[in-house]
Scaffold this active site. Structure first.
Site, PDB file in Angstrom:
ATOM      1  N   THR A  17       5.216   0.956   1.723  1.00 15.22           N
ATOM      2  CA  THR A  17       6.062   0.200   0.845  1.00 15.22           C
ATOM      3  C   THR A  17       6.094   0.621  -0.588  1.00 15.22           C
ATOM      4  O   THR A  17       7.007   0.512  -1.154  1.00 15.22           O
ATOM      5  CB  THR A  17       5.921  -1.137   1.004  1.00 15.22           C
ATOM      6  OG1 THR A  17       6.008  -1.638   2.657  1.00 15.22           O
ATOM      7  CG2 THR A  17       6.912  -2.224   0.443  1.00 15.22           C
ATOM      8  N   ASP A  20     -10.804   1.210  12.556  1.00 15.97           N
ATOM      9  CA  ASP A  20     -10.072   0.065  12.072  1.00 15.97           C
ATOM     10  C   ASP A  20     -10.730  -1.109  12.302  1.00 15.97           C
ATOM     11  O   ASP A  20     -10.360  -1.931  13.554  1.00 15.97           O
ATOM     12  CB  ASP A  20      -8.743  -0.136  12.049  1.00 15.97           C
ATOM     13  CG  ASP A  20      -8.134  -1.055  11.077  1.00 15.97           C
ATOM     14  OD1 ASP A  20      -8.673  -1.665  10.348  1.00 15.97           O
ATOM     15  OD2 ASP A  20      -6.751  -1.181  11.130  1.00 15.97           O
ATOM     16  N   THR A  24      -1.368   7.543   6.560  1.00 19.03           N
ATOM     17  CA  THR A  24      -1.137   8.515   7.575  1.00 19.03           C
ATOM     18  C   THR A  24       0.399   8.620   7.947  1.00 19.03           C
ATOM     19  O   THR A  24       0.724   9.014   8.612  1.00 19.03           O
ATOM     20  CB  THR A  24      -1.996   7.954   8.950  1.00 19.03           C
ATOM     21  OG1 THR A  24      -1.570   6.791   9.227  1.00 19.03           O
ATOM     22  CG2 THR A  24      -3.415   8.218   8.504  1.00 19.03           C
ATOM     23  N   SER A  29       0.840  -1.145   0.171  1.00 23.73           N
ATOM     24  CA  SER A  29       0.018   0.098   0.043  1.00 23.73           C
ATOM     25  C   SER A  29       0.657   1.207   0.069  1.00 23.73           C
ATOM     26  O   SER A  29       2.079   1.124   0.323  1.00 23.73           O
ATOM     27  CB  SER A  29      -0.909  -0.060   1.252  1.00 23.73           C
ATOM     28  OG  SER A  29      -0.203  -0.040   2.523  1.00 23.73           O
ATOM     29  N   ARG A  30       0.253   2.425  -0.284  1.00 18.59           N
ATOM     30  CA  ARG A  30       0.884   3.643  -0.087  1.00 18.59           C
ATOM     31  C   ARG A  30       0.728   4.084   1.150  1.00 18.59           C
ATOM     32  O   ARG A  30      -0.375   3.742   1.903  1.00 18.59           O
ATOM     33  CB  ARG A  30       0.338   4.657  -1.237  1.00 18.59           C
ATOM     34  CG  ARG A  30       0.657   4.283  -2.540  1.00 18.59           C
ATOM     35  CD  ARG A  30       0.527   5.472  -3.690  1.00 18.59           C
ATOM     36  NE  ARG A  30       0.620   4.982  -4.829  1.00 18.59           N
ATOM     37  CZ  ARG A  30       1.716   5.090  -5.639  1.00 18.59           C
ATOM     38  NH1 ARG A  30       2.907   5.537  -5.017  1.00 18.59           N
ATOM     39  NH2 ARG A  30       1.900   4.783  -6.768  1.00 18.59           N
ATOM     40  N   ALA A  31       1.330   5.306   1.765  1.00 20.56           N
ATOM     41  CA  ALA A  31       1.102   5.710   3.029  1.00 20.56           C
ATOM     42  C   ALA A  31      -0.237   6.583   2.824  1.00 20.56           C
ATOM     43  O   ALA A  31      -0.671   7.189   1.891  1.00 20.56           O
ATOM     44  CB  ALA A  31       2.240   6.855   3.384  1.00 20.56           C
ATOM     45  N   SER A  65      -9.301  -8.093   5.457  1.00 23.35           N
ATOM     46  CA  SER A  65      -8.476  -7.076   4.624  1.00 23.35           C
ATOM     47  C   SER A  65      -7.472  -7.633   4.409  1.00 23.35           C
ATOM     48  O   SER A  65      -6.586  -7.930   2.962  1.00 23.35           O
ATOM     49  CB  SER A  65      -8.474  -5.752   5.055  1.00 23.35           C
ATOM     50  OG  SER A  65      -7.476  -4.862   4.051  1.00 23.35           O
TER      51      SER A  65
END
Length: 505
Positions: A204, A257, A199, A195-197, A265
């Site tokens: 990665t 979450d 928060t 995933s992208r950042a 997920s």
């Protein structure tokens, strides 16, 4: 009613109707309509937003997010009809009242969500109901399987297929850049979607993108993995478990979450890429998502149980997450630190140990090494240069420069050193404060932004010596990062004055 199609460049699924047309169709704000492209007879559903000025009478404006399913063109003739309330609404209300989803109900909800039948408020209601009343393991399994079925899936003829995941919450977590090439160099397959950042200071996928493109289709991921042994790609660019991405999008503004959703997920992505073996890192401690070891064990058992139901062998590593992994936070800084280790240079002990520990578990699970010898074997793969060679292969097959070196990643020219205010040992660092400083400096958007942590807990520092150095590509970003550092006390040294409180007299 037949209208002429216009489009607006927003991702949220919606159709804008002029208020006069909406009254004639018989719909109100938030209702849903069916949209049929006359040319192809293809029909979808979308929630309605009503306007007096943005869309003229006789025209319907749909978002690009809506058109992903309709595949229409501007100027097309479309037919709009009021749509009935979907069955999913009753199922969501059932969960609000404390009920339990059946497999069929879960399938309907995910189908309606994926096809944009549910409005944003209805998706939010689903997420909130699942958060408040929870999902049992049956419901989590149903959800996982339906999220996998909502998108593309990859199947490999060669087994085993390995994956790894981190629950997150720890800055500087660049271990995927070491774990993936170690596992691939051992002869195993590891199609790592990342995933992208959101928060954080760099996901990665953000880090890997500094080395090579990360946006690929499921078919491309399979081909590259079979050729190179592994990939590190952005999951958001694929159509793998797209329903999961949609749920995460609506969870983010609520800052929730839900446990069942988190389990589903994680495992949906692993199942969809064909993994049968998975190592999951569960960091615990202050500033992480999991507060203590006891809670970490509970989560580990839940993941293992879910994996067994799905046919995926799962092992979990409960790890210390109270301070950053390595000493660098920020895209270029982290990439340089990871490549430096692969090149055989001396690096932060925390990065080396965690990387070989996680990779070692995978080697043991797949029979590549004996029990309790995986970490040693993983370290040997790094020390002999096999992991570096494999990482360069992965970079090349993804379209990057196979001759790249750790010294090829510049940092921002605007710098500031945060000095120690007193002599003493570093007693703690605040993970979230370090992330906030790095983000204020511009990471992950500015690849040269971030920080270097000179001192970690247990290390001695003298007054005036550097605790951390902040890097930014823009002066105003550095100013913001300095302000963040001065108010958050990211590194605590014993005896330092945190705050002076005076009387008002």
């Amino acid at each position: 009613m037949n209208l002429i199609l216009d489009m607006i460049d927003i991702s949220t699924p919606v159709i804008l109707l002029n208020d006069t047309d909406a009254r004639q169709i018989g719909v109100l704000e938030g209702d849903r309509v069916t949209i049929t492209r006359i040319k192809t007879k293809h029909t979808i559903a979308a929630p309605v937003s009503i306007t007096k000025t943005l869309t003229s009478q006789g025209t319907a404006t749909i978002s690009l997010g809506t058109n992903e399913n309709l595949a229409a063109e501007k100027g097309d003739e479309i037919e709009i009809r009021a749509a009935p309330r979907p069955a999913s609404i009753a199922f969501i209300r059932k969960k609000m009242d404390g009920g339990k989803f059946t497999r069929e109900e879960t399938a309907t909800i995910i189908s309606d969500m994926s096809s944009n039948v549910l409005s944003p408020s209805e998706i939010t209601a689903y997420i909130t109901a699942a958060y408040i009343n929870g999902l049992d393991m049956d419901e989590v399994e149903f959800l996982t399987r339906e999220m996998v079925a909502s998108g593309e899936q990859i199947t490999f003829s060669k087994k085993p297929v390995v994956d790894k995941h981190s629950i997150g919450g720890v800055p500087g977590n660049k271990i995927t850049l070491l774990v993936v090439p170690v596992i691939a160099a051992s002869g195993l397959l590891i199609p790592k979607t990342s995933s992208r950042a959101i928060t954080g200071a760099g996901g990665t996928a953000d880090l890997m993108e500094a080395l090579a493109p990360v946006a690929f289709s499921a078919a491309e991921i399979k081909t590259m993995t079979e050729k190179a042994g592994g990939v590190i790609v952005w999951g958001g660019a694929t159509n793998i478990a797209p329903a999961d991405d949609m749920i995460v999008t609506y969870e983010y503004p609520l800052k929730i979450d839900a446990r069942g959703q988190m389990l589903a997920s994680i495992m949906a992505k692993k199942m969809a890429v064909g993994s049968d073996t998975c190592v999951i890192d569960i960091p615990i401690g202050p500033g992480t998502k999991i507060p203590d070891e006891a809670e970490g064990r509970v989560l580990a058992n839940e993941l293992i149980t879910l994996g067994n139901r799905l046919g995926i062998r799962v092992e979990c590593a409960v790890t210390f997450g109270g301070s950053p992994i390595g000493r660098n936070i920020g895209v270029n800084l982290e990439v340089s630190e990871a490549l430096s280790l692969l090149e055989g240079k001396r690096g932060a002990n925390s990065l080396v140990q965690k990387s070989v520990a996680i990779a070692g578990i995978a080697l043991e699970m797949t029979g590549k090494t004996g029990a309790d010898s995986g970490a040693e074997a993983a370290y040997d793969i790094i020390k002999k240069g096999k992991a570096l060679k494999k990482m360069l292969d992965i970079i090349e097959i993804q379209g990057g420069d196979p001759k790249v070196k750790s010294t090829d990643f510049p940092v921002g020219e605007h710098t500031f050193v945060v000095p120690a205010a007193s002599d003493g040992y570093v007693v703690s660092v605040k993970n979230q404060a370090l992330i906030s400083i790095a983000r204020a400096a511009g990471s992950p958007v500015d690849h040269g932004a971030g920080l270097h942590l000179h001192k970690k807990p247990g290390e001695y520092v003298k007054r005036g010596e550097p605790l951390l150095t902040i890097y930014a590509e823009r002066g105003w970003r550095l100013t913001r990062a300095i302000e963040e550092a001065r108010t958050s006390y990211p590194v605590l040294v014993e005896g330092m004055l945190l705050e002076r409180i005076s009387s008002n007299r």
